[in-house]
Scaffold this motif. Structure first.
Motif, PDB file in Angstrom:
ATOM      1  N   HIS A  69       0.857  -1.193   0.000  1.00  0.00           N
ATOM      2  CA  HIS A  69       0.000   0.000   0.000  1.00  0.00           C
ATOM      3  C   HIS A  69       0.892   1.242   0.000  1.00  0.00           C
ATOM      4  O   HIS A  69       1.865   1.307   0.756  1.00  0.00           O
ATOM      5  CB  HIS A  69      -0.910  -0.015   1.234  1.00  0.00           C
ATOM      6  N   LEU A 122      -0.881   8.847   8.616  1.00  0.00           N
ATOM      7  CA  LEU A 122      -1.837   8.109   9.444  1.00  0.00           C
ATOM      8  C   LEU A 122      -2.813   7.343   8.559  1.00  0.00           C
ATOM      9  O   LEU A 122      -3.179   6.203   8.843  1.00  0.00           O
ATOM     10  CB  LEU A 122      -2.609   9.088  10.357  1.00  0.00           C
ATOM     11  N   GLU A 123      -3.208   7.975   7.452  1.00  0.00           N
ATOM     12  CA  GLU A 123      -4.170   7.342   6.562  1.00  0.00           C
ATOM     13  C   GLU A 123      -3.588   6.060   5.956  1.00  0.00           C
ATOM     14  O   GLU A 123      -4.261   5.028   5.876  1.00  0.00           O
ATOM     15  CB  GLU A 123      -4.584   8.305   5.436  1.00  0.00           C
ATOM     16  N   ALA A 124      -2.338   6.128   5.539  1.00  0.00           N
ATOM     17  CA  ALA A 124      -1.709   4.945   4.938  1.00  0.00           C
ATOM     18  C   ALA A 124      -1.534   3.848   5.980  1.00  0.00           C
ATOM     19  O   ALA A 124      -1.757   2.666   5.692  1.00  0.00           O
ATOM     20  CB  ALA A 124      -0.363   5.320   4.326  1.00  0.00           C
ATOM     21  N   THR A 126      -3.370   3.398   8.621  1.00  0.00           N
ATOM     22  CA  THR A 126      -4.696   2.880   8.951  1.00  0.00           C
ATOM     23  C   THR A 126      -5.166   1.898   7.886  1.00  0.00           C
ATOM     24  O   THR A 126      -5.664   0.808   8.199  1.00  0.00           O
ATOM     25  CB  THR A 126      -5.700   4.047   9.064  1.00  0.00           C
ATOM     26  N   GLU A 127      -4.983   2.294   6.628  1.00  0.00           N
ATOM     27  CA  GLU A 127      -5.412   1.393   5.552  1.00  0.00           C
ATOM     28  C   GLU A 127      -4.519   0.154   5.495  1.00  0.00           C
ATOM     29  O   GLU A 127      -5.005  -0.955   5.272  1.00  0.00           O
ATOM     30  CB  GLU A 127      -5.392   2.138   4.207  1.00  0.00           C
ATOM     31  N   ARG A 130      -5.731  -2.230   7.939  1.00  0.00           N
ATOM     32  CA  ARG A 130      -6.975  -2.854   7.490  1.00  0.00           C
ATOM     33  C   ARG A 130      -6.689  -3.948   6.459  1.00  0.00           C
ATOM     34  O   ARG A 130      -7.438  -4.923   6.344  1.00  0.00           O
ATOM     35  CB  ARG A 130      -7.882  -1.784   6.874  1.00  0.00           C
ATOM     36  N   LYS A 277     -12.171   2.621  19.716  1.00  0.00           N
ATOM     37  CA  LYS A 277     -12.452   1.191  19.768  1.00  0.00           C
ATOM     38  C   LYS A 277     -11.288   0.415  20.387  1.00  0.00           C
ATOM     39  O   LYS A 277     -11.491  -0.547  21.115  1.00  0.00           O
ATOM     40  CB  LYS A 277     -12.738   0.685  18.343  1.00  0.00           C
ATOM     41  N   ARG A 671     -15.577 -10.538  21.139  1.00  0.00           N
ATOM     42  CA  ARG A 671     -15.412  -9.111  20.854  1.00  0.00           C
ATOM     43  C   ARG A 671     -16.460  -8.289  21.609  1.00  0.00           C
ATOM     44  O   ARG A 671     -17.567  -8.760  21.846  1.00  0.00           O
ATOM     45  CB  ARG A 671     -15.555  -8.839  19.360  1.00  0.00           C
TER      46      ARG A 671
ATOM     47  N   MET B   1      -7.768   4.479   6.400  1.00  0.00           N
ATOM     48  CA  MET B   1      -8.958   4.591   5.558  1.00  0.00           C
ATOM     49  C   MET B   1      -8.564   4.339   4.104  1.00  0.00           C
ATOM     50  O   MET B   1      -7.510   4.763   3.652  1.00  0.00           O
ATOM     51  CB  MET B   1      -9.549   6.004   5.726  1.00  0.00           C
ATOM     52  N   LYS B   2      -9.424   3.651   3.418  1.00  0.00           N
ATOM     53  CA  LYS B   2      -9.195   3.349   2.004  1.00  0.00           C
ATOM     54  C   LYS B   2      -9.150   4.645   1.187  1.00  0.00           C
ATOM     55  O   LYS B   2      -9.924   5.565   1.430  1.00  0.00           O
ATOM     56  CB  LYS B   2     -10.365   2.471   1.533  1.00  0.00           C
ATOM     57  N   ASN B   3      -8.250   4.701   0.228  1.00  0.00           N
ATOM     58  CA  ASN B   3      -8.195   5.879  -0.630  1.00  0.00           C
ATOM     59  C   ASN B   3      -9.453   5.954  -1.489  1.00  0.00           C
ATOM     60  O   ASN B   3     -10.001   4.932  -1.897  1.00  0.00           O
ATOM     61  CB  ASN B   3      -6.971   5.817  -1.545  1.00  0.00           C
ATOM     62  N   ASP B 123     -19.487  -3.290  12.207  1.00  0.00           N
ATOM     63  CA  ASP B 123     -18.221  -3.989  12.428  1.00  0.00           C
ATOM     64  C   ASP B 123     -17.835  -4.732  11.150  1.00  0.00           C
ATOM     65  O   ASP B 123     -18.449  -5.729  10.775  1.00  0.00           O
ATOM     66  CB  ASP B 123     -18.386  -4.967  13.596  1.00  0.00           C
TER      67      ASP B 123
END
Lengths: 746, 350
Positions: A69, A122-124, A126-127, A130, A277, A671, B1-3, B123
Motif C-alpha cells: 500500500h 496516518l491514513e496509509a 490505517t489502511e 486494514r 475502539k 469481541r 482509511m481506504k483511498n 463492524d
C-alpha cells in the motif's frame, strides 16, 4: 484584622483558596499540548492490527497487500519483530503487568495487537492495518464468569491479601437475629479517558524521548528502561497534560511499547494513538464481578457479621482483579468481618486499577446489602448505619487518624432533607406522577501515600521555582500543588514558578490512589521547608538580620519574609538573607512518604455520605437521578473549587456505574460490541442534575504533615449503592446487578 | 482509511452523472464518515453534494405544504418557524436526536439515508447480510440488545434508528429524488424497506438516485394541535431510542376524527399499521382505546435475540404517546424534547 492562621482552609495565603485551574485557558483555547498533538520532522505513523478473535492462535498473517500500500514502510509481526531486551515476565515496577508486544502468535483477547503497520501518513498506516489479513485457529472464548473454573486468589491487587478475616464469622452468622444473603453482579467497565493512549517516541542513540500521557512519570521511565535495556535516566518522558487517566495510564501498554520499538528499528520518530475502539482491550478495565454478601444483625440491629465474597474476572495471563470484598473492611462495626476473593481467568485484556478499583464495585454491593438488612430490621437506612458506626477500625481496633463521618451523615442528611423520607417503598410521587425514591450510601476510601520528591529553588529576587514530576489528569495538580509550593515559602502564586509533568524533574510519584496531592504536595512542602531551614541558618549568622542569633528556632515564611515560628514581629525578607549571603539562589529538597509506624498505628481513610433521589416513569421505566448530595470529610482541602469538582466528578462516575457503564461481549467471538462512546454509555449533561457537594471540616494530625487525604475516588463509593437503594425505594424492586437497566423495571 | 476519489459537483445532474456503483453521496458525513473509518463502508468515490444549489431551503409550497431541501441541517429545520407551526412533533423528534454538534452537521437527506446502528453492520469483521449480501447475520444470537421486534427476517434483524423519520411517516411525508432517469417522488412510508431476503436494499432508491427534498403535505398541519413524539431511552440525551412513537391526532370536540401513529426503533422502517390508525377515527380518547390501538399496532411482534421486553415497552410507549397527543401539543417545545420527563424535573446545579 489579623490573619487567622488557625482555620484549616487557610494554612497559608494560597491553600484553601478556590483558585481556578492555572492551565484552564490553555486547555479551553486548545493551546495545551497533549501527547498526540506533538509532531516531529520525519514522523512515522503506526497503527496496530487488533485480533478479531479472543482466544486461539494466528496461523497466518498475510501482509502482502499492506506492505504494497502506498506510504507503508513496513509491517511488524511476531515473525520479524525486533528484539525487545527486557524480560516480559519481570515486574520492574510496583504496578507492572504483562503486556502483549507481538511476542508470539497466541491471541489472549479480542483487540490484542497482532501486527503493527508503519507508514508515512496516518491514513496509509490505517489502511495498511486494514489490509493485513489474519487467519486464526480459534477456540471458544471465555468472557462470562461461568465460562471458566474459579481459582483461589492470593492477592487481588497491590499486594493485598485475598482473604481477610477478623473475629469469628461463623459465630457472627449464628448470633444473627436478622440476616440477608444476596448475590450481586457488576459489569465490565472501560476507563475511556477522553484522551486516548498515545505516544510520540524518538530515539537519540540509546536515549529515548517520549511524549505520552502518564500518571506515574518516574515509574513509566523505569518500565520503559527495563523493556528496552537502557538506564532509566536515559528515558525522558514529557506528560504536561493528560486528558484523563482514571488509573489506566500509570504503566506502559503493549501498543505504545510497539511504537517505541518501531521508532528504534526505523531510526525515525513514531507516533501511535489508539482509536476509541482500541481503548477496549489492551489498556485495562474494571473487571466484572459476582459478589455474595451475607450480613447478620442482632435484635437491636447491631451487625454481628459482614461476610463478603467476590468472584472477579482477570485475564488468562495476569492476576489483577477487582478486590471488591475488601470494601467491607474498615467501615461498619461488625463483630466479625470476612472478605474473600476468587478469580476466574477469561479471554479478556487484563483488568487494572480504574476509578476506585475494588472499592467502587464492593461499596455498591455493601451499601445495597446494608439497606436490604435495614429493611428487615425495620430501621431507617441512616439510623441503621449510625447504629453500626465504628469508633475504631472494625477488626483491628486501630484508631482512625481522623473520622468526621458522623458530621458527613448529619450535614448530608440535612441538606438532602432525609428526615422526611417515608420508610415504605413506592409511596412517593412527584407532580407529574413519576415514582420518587430516596436512597443513601456511605463513602469510604483509604488515604494512602506513595513516595515523591521535590526541589525548591529560591532566587535572589525573592521568586522561587518548584519542581516535581507530578501528573495533572484534569484534577488540577498544576494548581493545587503550586498552591502548596507557594505556601511553603510564604509567597504569592505569581512569585512562584511550578515545573511539572517532565521526567527530568524530581519524581512526583504516582497520580493514583487519590494520594497525589498528599504525596507530591508533601514533597513540595518539605522542599520549601528545607529552603526555610537553610535560610534560617544563614540569617542566624548574619549580624544585620533581625533573625541574627536565632540558631535553633523553627522558621516559617509569610508574605516573602522569614519569621521565627510564633513570633510575628521578628522577620527578615527572604531576598535580603540571600543577598547578604552573596547567594544568587538557594536550593532545597524534600520528599514525602508515610512512615511504617504511623501506617500501622492508624486507620486512615476519607469518609463521606451520599444521598440520592431518583425519579422513574411508572410505565416507561425511564430513570433519572434528580438529586445527589454528597458530604465528604477528606482532611485539609487545598483548593475547594478543584476538590469539589473532583467530588462532583466522582458522584457522576457513581451514577455512571449504577445506570450506564457496561461493555458487552459477543459470547461467540469474545469481541465487545459496544466499543464506542455512542453505545458504551456514560452520563451526559442531561443525566446530571441537582448535584451538591459538602466538604466537612476535618483536621488530621497523623495522615501527613499537611493533613491532606484524598478526594479523587471516594465519591464513586457510596453513590452507586445510594442510587440502587433509591431505585428500590421508588419502585419496591431490588435489582441486584449493575448497571440497573430500564428493562429491569418493566 | 481506504483511498477514494473526492468529487464536488455543482449541480444535481452532475452529481447523479458522477455516480457509480462504488460511489457514495456525502452530506453532513455524520454517518458515512464513521462507517468509512471503521471500514464498514469503503466507497471508491465520494460525491460531496453539499455544494449543490438550492437544496438548503425550506419553502412553503403552493398547496400550503412544506418543501424542505435535502441539505437543510437538522438544527436549522428544528428551529424553523414554519415547521414548528405545521409539525411541531417533527421538531421534537429532531431535537431528541444525536447531539447539538451532530445536528448542526447532519442533513435532512442524510437523516433519511442513515444506516442501522446494528453493531454487526458497523463492524467490518462481522457477518452482515445488509452490508455484504449473503454473508450471514451475526446480529442474530449476538449481543445487540436493541434489535427489531417487527418486520425482521431470517436474514436481518436491523432497526432504522432515525427519530426524524418516525413523525414524518405518520404525517405522510414525501421524498423527492433525482436519478439517472429523472425525478420522482416516493412516500416516506415506503422509503425504507423491510429486510426480507434482500436486507442490502435498505431504501426504495434506485441505483444513483439522490434525495433532493422532503415534502410535508398541507394536511399535516391539521394534526399540529395534538401531536407528540416520545422517545424512550436509558440516557436522557445522546442515545438512540429503545422505542419511540409519534402520535398525531385530529380532534373535534373531544373526539378523535383521525389518528396517525408510527413506531421507531422497532423495525427497519418506521412502523405503521393502517388498521391501528383506523381504530382511532371517531373514537373518544381513553386508555382502553389506546391499549387496543397499541395491541393492533404491535400485532405479530416477535423478539429477535433477547428483546421481548421491547414489545412490552413499545405497547406502553404507544399508549403514553397517545395520551400526550390527546392532551395537546404544548405551546413551546419542552426543555427535554420527546422525553417522558417534563419541565418540573429540570433542576439547576446547586
Amino acid at each position: 484584622m489579623p490573619e487567622d492562621f488557625t482555620r484549616h482552609e487557610r494554612f497559608g495565603s494560597n491553600s484553601g483558596q478556590p483558585m481556578t485551574r492555572r492551565d484552564g485557558i490553555a486547555k479551553v483555547t486548545g493551546t495545551a499540548t497533549f501527547a498526540a498533538d506533538n509532531t516531529r520532522q520525519g514522523l512515522v505513523h503506526a497503527v496496530y492490527v487488533p485480533a478479531t478473535i479472543a482466544r486461539g492462535h494466528v496461523t497466518a498473517l498475510d501482509t502482502e497487500a499492506a506492505t504494497h500500500h502506498p506510504g507503508v514502510l513496513g509491517v511488524m509481526t511476531p515473525a520479524n519483530r525486533p528484539d525487545l531486551p527486557g524480560d516480559l515476565d519481570a515486574k520492574p515496577t510496583r504496578f507492572s503487568m504483562r503486556i502483549e508486544v507481538l511476542q508470539d502468535d497466541k491471541v489472549r483477547y479480542a483487540g490484542q495487537p497482532i501486527a503493527l503497520v508503519m507508514a508515512e501518513t496516518l491514513e496509509a498506516a490505517t489502511e495498511g492495518a486494514r489490509l493485513v489479513r489474519a487467519t486464526y485457529e480459534a477456540e471458544t472464548p471465555r468472557t462470562r464468569l461461568d465460562d471458566a473454573e474459579t481459582f483461589e486468589v492470593e492477592t487481588p491487587d497491590f499486594g493485598m491479601p485475598g482473604e481477610t478475616v477478623h473475629g469469628d464469622p461463623e459465630a457472627g452468622h449464628a448470633a444473627a437475629a436478622f440476616s440477608i444473603d444476596a448475590t450481586y453482579t457488576t459489569a465490565p467497565q472501560y476507563h475511556n479517558a477522553m484522551e486516548s493512549h498515545a505516544v510520540v517516541a524518538e530515539w537519540e542513540g540509546d536515549r529515548l524521548v517520549l511524549d505520552t500521557p502518564s500518571q506515574a512519570l518516574a515509574m513509566s521511565c523505569e518500565a520503559y528502561a527495563h523493556l528496552f535495556g537502557i538506564p532509566a535516566e536515559n528515558v525522558t518522558l514529557r506528560s504536561p497534560y493528560l486528558g484523563g487517566g482514571f488509573g489506566s495510564k500509570a504503566i506502559p501498554t503493549g501498543p505504545l511499547v510497539l511504537a517505541v520499538l518501531a521508532a528504534r528499528d526505523l531510526g525515525r520518530p513514531v507516533k501511535l494513538a489508539l482509536t476509541r475502539k482500541q481503548m477496549f482491550g489492551p489498556v485495562g478495565h474494571r473487571g466484572q464481578t459476582r459478589q455474595r454478601i451475607r450480613l447478620g444483625a442482632d435484635a437491636e440491629g447491631h451487625l454481628t457479621v459482614i461476610d463478603h465474597e467476590a468472584l472477579a474476572a482477570t485475564s488468562s495471563f495476569e492476576t489483577f482483579l477487582e478486590s471488591a470484598a475488601n470494601a467491607s473492611q474498615g467501615l461498619y462495626a461488625a463483630n466479625a468481618l470476612r472478605s474473600r476473593h476468587k478469580g476466574v481467568r477469561l479471554d479478556i485484556g487484563t483488568p487494572g486499577p480504574m476509578r476506585a478499583p475494588g472499592e467502587a464495585s464492593g461499596s455498591a454491593v455493601l451499601e445495597c446489602a446494608m439497606d436490604e438488612l435495614a429493611e428487615i430490621v425495620d430501621l431507617d437506612p441512616l439510623e441503621f448505619r449510625l447504629r453500626n458506626y465504628a469508633e475504631t477500625e472494625p477488626g483491628t481496633g486501630r484508631p482512625y487518624s481522623s473520622k468526621a463521618l458522623r458530621d458527613c451523615y448529619d450535614q448530608g442528611a440535612a441538606a438532602f432533607g432525609w428526615a422526611d423520607r417515608p420508610r415504605e417503598s413506592g409511596t412517593m410521587r412527584d407532580a407529574e406522577g413519576h415514582l420518587v425514591g430516596w436512597g443513601m450510601g456511605t463513602a469510604l476510601f483509604a488515604a494512602p501515600m506513595f513516595a515523591a520528591e521535590a526541589r525548591a529553588t529560591l532566587h535572589a529576587d525573592g521568586t522561587a521555582t518548584f519542581e516535581t514530576s507530578a501528573a495533572d489528569m484534569g484534577q488540577g495538580a498544576w494548581t493545587a500543588l503550586a498552591q502548596i509550593a507557594a505556601d511553603s515559602l510564604g509567597l504569592p502564586m505569581d512569585r512562584v514558578e511550578f515545573r511539572s509533568g517532565h521526567s527530568a524533574l524530581p519524581s512526583g510519584g504516582v497520580a493514583g490512589g487519590s494520594a497525589h496531592t498528599a504525596t507530591a504536595g508533601g514533597a513540595l512542602h518539605a522542599a520549601g521547608g528545607d529552603v526555610l531551614r537553610q535560610l534560617g541558618e544563614l540569617a542566624a549568622q548574619q549580624p544585620d538580620s533581625p533573625l541574627f542569633g536565632a540558631g535553633n528556632a523553627q522558621f516559617e515564611a509569610r508574605k516573602g519574609r522569614l519569621h521565627i515560628a510564633g513570633e510575628i514581629d521578628r522577620s527578615d525578607a527572604l531576598s535580603d538573607i540571600l543577598s547578604r549571603a552573596g547567594r544568587v539562589e538557594l536550593v532545597g529538597s524534600g520528599n514525602a512518604a508515610r512512615g511504617q509506624e504511623v501506617t500501622e498505628q492508624y486507620a486512615m481513610n476519607s469518609h463521606g455520605a451520599v444521598f440520592a433521589e431518583v425519579r422513574i416513569d411508572p410505565d416507561l421505566c425511564q430513570m433519572r437521578v434528580t438529586r445527589l448530595v454528597g458530604a465528604f470529610a477528606a482532611g485539609r482541602i487545598i483548593n475547594p473549587r478543584l476538590a469539589e469538582s473532583q467530588l462532583l466528578g466522582g458522584m457522576i462516575w457513581g451514577l455512571s456505574f449504577a445506570l450506564h457503564e457496561e461493555a458487552r461481549h459477543d459470547a461467540r467471538t469474545g469481541r465487545i460490541v459496544n466499543a464506542d462512546l455512542a453505545e458504551y454509555h456514560v452520563p451526559v449533561n442531561a443525566d446530571v442534575q441537582g448535584l451538591e457537594v459538602i466538604t466537612v471540616h476535618e483536621d488530621d494530625q497523623h495522615v501527613n504533615a499537611l493533613g491532606i487525604k484524598g478526594v479523587g475516588e471516594i465519591a464513586i463509593t457510596g453513590t452507586v449503592g445510594a442510587i440502587g437503594n433509591a431505585i428500590r425505594h421508588a419502585t419496591g424492586k431490588r435489582i441486584r446487578h449493575f448497571p440497573i437497566r430500564l428493562q429491569d423495571l418493566l | 482509511m481506504k483511498n477514494f476519489e473526492f468529487l464536488q459537483p455543482l449541480s444535481a445532474a452532475d452529481a447523479v452523472a458522477a455516480w457509480t456503483p462504488d460511489a457514495a453521496y456525502l452530506g453532513g458525513g455524520t454517518n458515512l464518515v464513521d462507517l468509512m473509518k471503521t471500514g464498514a463502508m469503503g466507497p471508491d468515490r465520494v460525491i460531496d453534494i453539499t455544494r449543490l444549489p438550492d437544496l438548503d431551503r425550506i419553502e412553503t409550497t403552493e398547496d400550503g405544504g412544506l418543501r424542505i431541501g435535502a441539505l437543510v441541517r437538522n438544527s436549522d429545520l428544528a428551529r424553523d418557524p414554519d415547521l414548528l407551526r405545521a409539525a411541531p412533533m417533527v421538531a421534537e423528534a429532531l431535537l431528541a436526536g444525536a447531539s447539538g454538534q451532530l445536528r448542526n452537521a447532519a442533513t435532512v437527506g442524510g437523516n433519511l439515508m442513515q444506516h442501522t446502528r446494528c453493531p454487526y453492520f458497523m463492524d467490518a469483521d462481522a457477518a452482515c447480510n445488509r452490508r455484504v449480501p449473503g454473508s450471514g447475520c451475526d446480529a442474530r444470537g449476538g449481543a445487540w440488545e436493541n434489535s427489531a421486534i417487527l418486520g425482521q427476517s431470517a436474514a436481518c434483524i436491523a432497526t432504522n434508528p432515525s427519530d426524524f423519520c418516525v413523525p414524518l411517516a405518520a404525517l405522510g411525508a414525501l421524498v423527492d429524488v433525482e436519478g439517472p432517469s429523472g425525478g420522482r417522488t416516493v412516500a416516506l412510508e415506503a422509503f425504507h424497506k423491510l429486510p426480507g431476503d434482500t436486507p442490502e436494499a435498505e431504501t426504495a432508491l434506485e441505483p444513483g438516485e439522490l434525495v433532493v427534498a422532503l415534502r410535508l403535505p398541507a394536511e399535516a398541519a391539521s394534526f399540529a394541535g395534538h401531536s407528540r413524539y416520545l422517545k424512550v431511552r436509558e440516557r436522557t440525551s445522546y442515545a438512540f431510542a429503545l422505542v419511540s412513537a409519534a402520535a398525531a391526532l385530529r380532534m373535534d370536540g373531544g373526539r378523535i376524527t383521525e389518528g396517525r401513529l408510527a413506531l421507531g426503533s422497532v423495525a427497519a422502517r418506521p412502523w405503521r399499521i393502517a388498521e391501528a390508525d383506523a381504530l382511532l377515527a371517531g373514537a373518544m380518547p381513553d386508555d382502553a382505546l389506546f391499549a387496543r390501538v397499541a395491541e393492533r399496532l404491535l400485532e405479530g411482534a416477535e423478539p429477535s435475540n433477547d428483546t421481548g421486553w421491547k414489545i412490552d415497552l413499545a405497547r406502553r410507549t404507544v399508549i403514553r404517546a397517545l395520551q400526550m397527543a390527546a392532551a395537546g401539543t404544548p405551546d413551546r417545545l419542552p426543555p427535554l424534547p420527546a422525553s417522558p420527563f417534563g419541565p418540573s424535573e429540570v433542576a439547576v446545579h446547586a
